[in-house]
Design an enzyme around this catalytic site. Structure first.
Site, PDB file in Angstrom:
ATOM      1  N   TYR A 145      -1.737  -0.797  11.078  1.00 26.79           N
ATOM      2  CA  TYR A 145      -1.924  -1.251   9.694  1.00 26.79           C
ATOM      3  C   TYR A 145      -0.678  -0.942   8.873  1.00 26.79           C
ATOM      4  CZ  TYR A 145      -3.848  -1.407   4.911  1.00 26.79           C
ATOM      5  OH  TYR A 145      -4.076  -1.673   3.573  1.00 26.79           O
ATOM      6  N   SER A 186       0.874  -1.182   0.000  1.00 28.87           N
ATOM      7  CA  SER A 186       0.000   0.000   0.000  1.00 28.87           C
ATOM      8  C   SER A 186       0.900   1.218   0.000  1.00 28.87           C
ATOM      9  CB  SER A 186      -0.838  -0.009   1.284  1.00 28.87           C
ATOM     10  OG  SER A 186      -1.552   1.206   1.428  1.00 28.87           O
TER      11      SER A 186
HETATM   12  N1  LIG Z   1      -8.782  -0.648  -0.353  1.00 35.31           N
HETATM   13  C1  LIG Z   1      -7.732   0.148  -0.201  1.00 35.31           C
HETATM   14  O1  LIG Z   1      -7.862   1.371  -0.048  1.00 35.31           O
HETATM   15  C2  LIG Z   1      -6.334  -0.416  -0.248  1.00 35.31           C
HETATM   16  C3  LIG Z   1      -5.269   0.473  -0.489  1.00 35.31           C
HETATM   17  C4  LIG Z   1      -3.981  -0.018  -0.524  1.00 35.31           C
HETATM   18  C5  LIG Z   1      -3.753  -1.376  -0.339  1.00 35.31           C
HETATM   19  N2  LIG Z   1      -4.807  -2.222  -0.098  1.00 35.31           N
HETATM   20  C6  LIG Z   1      -4.506  -3.637   0.104  1.00 35.31           C
HETATM   21  O2  LIG Z   1      -5.032  -4.352  -1.010  1.00 35.31           O
HETATM   22  C7  LIG Z   1      -5.400  -5.680  -0.594  1.00 35.31           C
HETATM   23  C8  LIG Z   1      -6.827  -5.959  -1.011  1.00 35.31           C
HETATM   24  O3  LIG Z   1      -7.663  -5.056  -0.296  1.00 35.31           O
HETATM   25  P1  LIG Z   1      -9.198  -4.804  -0.619  1.00 35.31           P
HETATM   26  O4  LIG Z   1      -9.376  -3.346  -0.516  1.00 35.31           O
HETATM   27  O5  LIG Z   1      -9.592  -5.523  -1.833  1.00 35.31           O
HETATM   28  O6  LIG Z   1      -9.865  -5.468   0.688  1.00 35.31           O
HETATM   29  P2  LIG Z   1     -11.272  -6.176   0.946  1.00 35.31           P
HETATM   30  O7  LIG Z   1     -11.614  -5.927   2.371  1.00 35.31           O
HETATM   31  O8  LIG Z   1     -12.262  -5.779  -0.095  1.00 35.31           O
HETATM   32  O9  LIG Z   1     -10.895  -7.716   0.759  1.00 35.31           O
HETATM   33  C9  LIG Z   1     -10.035  -8.367   1.656  1.00 35.31           C
HETATM   34  C10 LIG Z   1     -10.494  -9.805   1.798  1.00 35.31           C
HETATM   35  O10 LIG Z   1      -9.598 -10.468   2.704  1.00 35.31           O
HETATM   36  C11 LIG Z   1     -10.357 -11.420   3.421  1.00 35.31           C
HETATM   37  N3  LIG Z   1      -9.690 -11.825   4.656  1.00 35.31           N
HETATM   38  C12 LIG Z   1      -9.533 -11.093   5.798  1.00 35.31           C
HETATM   39  N4  LIG Z   1      -8.942 -11.830   6.740  1.00 35.31           N
HETATM   40  C13 LIG Z   1      -8.700 -13.065   6.190  1.00 35.31           C
HETATM   41  C14 LIG Z   1      -8.108 -14.251   6.673  1.00 35.31           C
HETATM   42  N5  LIG Z   1      -7.630 -14.356   7.928  1.00 35.31           N
HETATM   43  N6  LIG Z   1      -8.026 -15.321   5.834  1.00 35.31           N
HETATM   44  C15 LIG Z   1      -8.516 -15.234   4.569  1.00 35.31           C
HETATM   45  N7  LIG Z   1      -9.095 -14.141   4.065  1.00 35.31           N
HETATM   46  C16 LIG Z   1      -9.180 -13.058   4.863  1.00 35.31           C
HETATM   47  C17 LIG Z   1     -11.672 -10.674   3.704  1.00 35.31           C
HETATM   48  O11 LIG Z   1     -12.712 -11.583   4.064  1.00 35.31           O
HETATM   49  C18 LIG Z   1     -11.906  -9.954   2.389  1.00 35.31           C
HETATM   50  O12 LIG Z   1     -12.735 -10.711   1.534  1.00 35.31           O
HETATM   51  C19 LIG Z   1      -5.180  -5.706   0.916  1.00 35.31           C
HETATM   52  O13 LIG Z   1      -3.923  -6.297   1.177  1.00 35.31           O
HETATM   53  C20 LIG Z   1      -5.156  -4.246   1.317  1.00 35.31           C
HETATM   54  O14 LIG Z   1      -4.416  -4.039   2.495  1.00 35.31           O
HETATM   55  C21 LIG Z   1      -6.088  -1.762  -0.071  1.00 35.31           C
END
Ligand SMILES: NC(=O)c1ccc[n+]([C@@H]2O[C@H](COP(=O)([O-])OP(=O)(O)OC[C@H]3O[C@@H](n4cnc5c(N)ncnc54)[C@H](O)[C@@H]3O)[C@@H](O)[C@H]2O)c1
Length: 257
Positions: free
Chosen positions: A150, A137
Site C-alpha cells: 500500500y 497518505s
Molecule cells: N482512511 C484512511 O485512513 C486514509 C488515510 C490516508 C489516506 N487515505 C486515502 O484517501 C483516499 C480515500 O480513502 P477512504 O478512506 O475514503 O476510502 P474508502 O474505502 O472509504 O473509499 C474508497 C472508495 O474507492 C472505491 N474503489 C475501490 N476500487 C475502485 C476501482 N477500481 N474503481 C473505482 N472505485 C474504486 C471503493 O469502492 C470505495 O468506495 C484513498 O486514496 C486512501 O488511500 C485514506
C-alpha cells in the site's frame, strides 16, 4: 466552500472521504459526478440531492474512464474540480502477500490516478483553471512493516502528483496532494482484516473525514501543495525526512520483529 456551482468529479465517491467531499459540494450547489464500483455506496452519497450523478466505473479501465468523463462533461460541462479518492488497502508482509493483490493495489491506487489524470487534466490546463486533488497518505512518506504494498502505491501517488504540479506550474490549475494519518472510513477495515500493524494501534483515534476535507480547502486557498490535516502528520513526515533510522527502530520495537 467559497466557490459554488462548479462541476466536481470524485473517484471513490461511494464512501469515506469521497462521500464527505461530494455531499459538501452538492450542498453548496455544485454539480457532482461520482465514479466508483460501489453503486449502493454512490446511492447513499447522492441521497437527498438532485445535483449528484453516479457512474459505475473501474478506475483501472482507461477506456471506461475516458468514456465516463465524456458523459460527465456532456451532462454537466467541463470538470472544475477533480478529487482522486478511489483506493484499496489490504495489508500484509510482502513475501506473504498474494502477488495479484500487490499488483491490484498499484493498478487501482496509482494506475487509477494516472487514468483519471489523463482523461481530465488536459482540459483543465487548456482552460487555465481547475482544482486537482490527489489522495496520497502519511503512508506516502513513511514505510512500515506490513504496509509495504500500500505504501508503495502512495509513494507513487505522491511522486506522480508532485511532478504533475511542477510540469504545470502557473497554468491556472491548483494542485493538492493530501497526506492524512488514519481517517475513520471503511478503508481501515481492509487493513484491520488483513495485517494491521501495532504501530497504527498506537497512533490514537482516526480523525474524522471532515477534518481532511476542511484541510484540503484551506490549503487550496493558501496555495499549499501538501495537505497535512493534523500537526502530528506534519511532524511525522518531518521526522521521516530527518531521522528515518529512528522511525525504523521504533517500528521494529513495536512490531516485535
Ligand atoms: N482512511 C484512511 O485512513 C486514509 C488515510 C490516508 C489516506 N487515505 C486515502 O484517501 C483516499 C480515500 O480513502 P477512504 O478512506 O475514503 O476510502 P474508502 O474505502 O472509504 O473509499 C474508497 C472508495 O474507492 C472505491 N474503489 C475501490 N476500487 C475502485 C476501482 N477500481 N474503481 C473505482 N472505485 C474504486 C471503493 O469502492 C470505495 O468506495 C484513498 O486514496 C486512501 O488511500 C485514506
Amino acid at each position: 466552500m467559497a466557490d459554488s456551482k462548479r462541476v466536481v468529479l470524485i473517484t471513490g465517491g461511494g464512501s469515506g472521504m469521497g462521500r464527505e467531499a461530494a455531499r459538501r459540494f452538492a450542498a453548496a450547489g455544485d454539480a457532482v459526478a461520482l465514479f466508483d464500483l460501489n453503486t449502493q455506496g454512490m446511492e447513499e452519497t447522492a441521497a437527498g440531492f438532485d445535483n449528484v450523478r453516479s457512474w459505475q466505473v473501474d478506475v483501472t479501465d482507461f477506456e471506461a474512464v475516458c468514456a465516463a468523463v465524456a458523459e460527465v462533461e456532456t451532462a454537466f460541462g467541463p470538470v472544475d474540480r477533480l478529487y482522486n479518492c478511489a483506493a484499496i488497502m489490504p495489508f500484509g508482509i510482502l513475501l506473504e502477500q498474494d502477488n495479484a493483490i500487490i499488483h491490484k493495489q498499484m493498478a487501482i491506487n496509482y494506475g487509477g490516478l494516472v487514468n483519471i489524470t489523463q482523461a481530465v487534466l488536459p482540459g483543465m490546463v487548456a482552460r487555465g483553471r481547475g482544482d486537482f486533488v490527489s489522495f496520497a497518505s502519511m503512508a506516502g512518506w513513511i514505510p512500515m512493516l506490513k504496509t509495504g504494498a500500500y505504501t508503495a502505491t502512495k509513494f507513487a501517488v505522491r511522486a506522480f502528483t508532485e511532478t504533475l504540479h511542477h510540469e504545470n506550474l502557473n497554468c491556472g490549475v491548483r494542485f493538492a496532494c493530501v497526506c492524512p494519518p488514519a481517517v475513520a472510513t471503511p478503508l481501515l477495515k481492509q487493513g484491520k482484516e488483513s495485517a494491521w500493524p501495532k504501530m497504527l494501534e498506537n497512533q490514537g483515534e482516526p480523525i474524522a473525514p471532515a477534518v481532511v476535507i476542511d484541510a484540503i480547502e484551506d490549503c487550496l486557498q493558501r496555495g499549499k501543495f501538501f495537505v497535512y490535516p493534523t500537526r502530528d502528520a506534519k511532524i511525522g513526515v518531518l521526522m521521516r525526512r530527518l531521522l528515518p533510522g529512528l522511525i525504523w527502530k521504533q517500528v521494529h520495537q513495536v512490531e516485535g520483529f
